[in-house]
Design an enzyme around this catalytic site. Sequence first.
Site, PDB file in Angstrom:
ATOM      1  CE  LYS A  29      -3.978  -2.623   2.187  1.00  0.00           C
ATOM      2  NZ  LYS A  29      -4.619  -2.812   3.616  1.00  0.00           N
ATOM      3  CG  ASP A  49      -9.337  -0.246   5.221  1.00  0.00           C
ATOM      4  OD1 ASP A  49      -9.083  -0.419   3.922  1.00  0.00           O
ATOM      5  OD2 ASP A  49      -8.705  -0.199   6.054  1.00  0.00           O
ATOM      6  CD  GLN A  68      -3.405  -4.222   6.715  1.00  0.00           C
ATOM      7  OE1 GLN A  68      -3.422  -3.303   6.131  1.00  0.00           O
ATOM      8  NE2 GLN A  68      -3.778  -5.543   6.112  1.00  0.00           N
TER       9      GLN A  68
HETATM   10  N1  GUN Z   1      -6.480  -6.700   6.346  1.00  0.00           N
HETATM   11  C1  GUN Z   1      -6.553  -7.325   5.495  1.00  0.00           C
HETATM   12  N2  GUN Z   1      -7.181  -6.694   4.406  1.00  0.00           N
HETATM   13  C2  GUN Z   1      -7.519  -5.306   4.862  1.00  0.00           C
HETATM   14  C3  GUN Z   1      -7.798  -4.231   4.239  1.00  0.00           C
HETATM   15  O1  GUN Z   1      -8.219  -4.172   3.232  1.00  0.00           O
HETATM   16  N3  GUN Z   1      -7.692  -3.082   5.173  1.00  0.00           N
HETATM   17  C4  GUN Z   1      -7.411  -3.206   6.538  1.00  0.00           C
HETATM   18  N4  GUN Z   1      -7.555  -2.044   7.154  1.00  0.00           N
HETATM   19  N5  GUN Z   1      -6.633  -4.185   6.997  1.00  0.00           N
HETATM   20  C5  GUN Z   1      -6.758  -5.309   6.341  1.00  0.00           C
END
Ligand code: GUN
Length: 284
Positions: free
Chosen positions: A53, A120, A97
């Site tokens: 990311k 998100d 996350q």
């Molecule tokens: N953990 C696994 N996928 C994601 C996601 O798309 N966003 C976040 N914040 N955590 C995750």
Amino acid sequence: MTAQLIDGLALSKATRAQVAQRAAALTAQGRQPGLAVILVGDNPASQVYVRNKVKACEEAGIRSVLEKYEASMTEAELLARVEALNNDPAIHGILVQLPLPKHIDDHKVIESISPAKDVDGFHVASAGALMVGEPGFKACTPYGCMKMLESIGMANLKGKHAVVIGRSNIVGKPMAMMLLAANATVTVCHSGTADLGAMTRQADVIVAAVGKRNVLTVDMVKPGAVVIDVGMNRNDEGKLCGDVDFDGVKEVAGWITPVPGGVGPMTIAMLLVNTLESAERAAK
Ligand code: GUN
């Protein structure tokens, strides 16, 4: 093979290039988009996701601020960091996350993020906005799946039957809402569904989002159906694979997404889109 591939990698590159152009325009006005990414603990998969990311942000000209904390961080400390970022005008998106360490309540932390920065799309305000058709951030993975459908001329699903396998808050439920908003007739299947194949065999569009290999096999797919595979699993040889038996299903489907190179890259692209749009809104 009869199915055509939906190339998520190519589509994500095109999307990211568009984001980069718009981000550059904001940066030229002294308003560079900014994303804060919080990682607590040392979950190896999370470290990879977060790295990807941050790298994607850099490439698109979005400033990313990565905050890494020990697994021993307290919930109160994390909530205080989110609050500080909520009040930081240079930050347009906040991503915590998941999963978080067990002693921290995921739900409480997500709800502490300002809905205006919830890139998100996990906040109840974002989920509720999607449900009632109000503007709000859309969860990145299902949003990316919708972009993939659009890319093959299926933006409007009037008269189509879509079957979603999985009912998570992150993928299955928002996916069903987005398909419904695109006029599909939607069925949501899950571990309590009696005869999954009987459902999927009726589907024009199937989205598999369970997190288990071979959930969808060739005998469960109507010829010509569009198959979108959200799964991220490892096979016996340790190779990345989805929820769909790709080798079998590709022989009957009309379109299919590969794993890797399908939904995964689109999830990141949509995170950048959400962050950019948040920054554009803040600049107005
Ligand atoms: N953990 C696994 N996928 C994601 C996601 O798309 N966003 C976040 N914040 N955590 C995750």
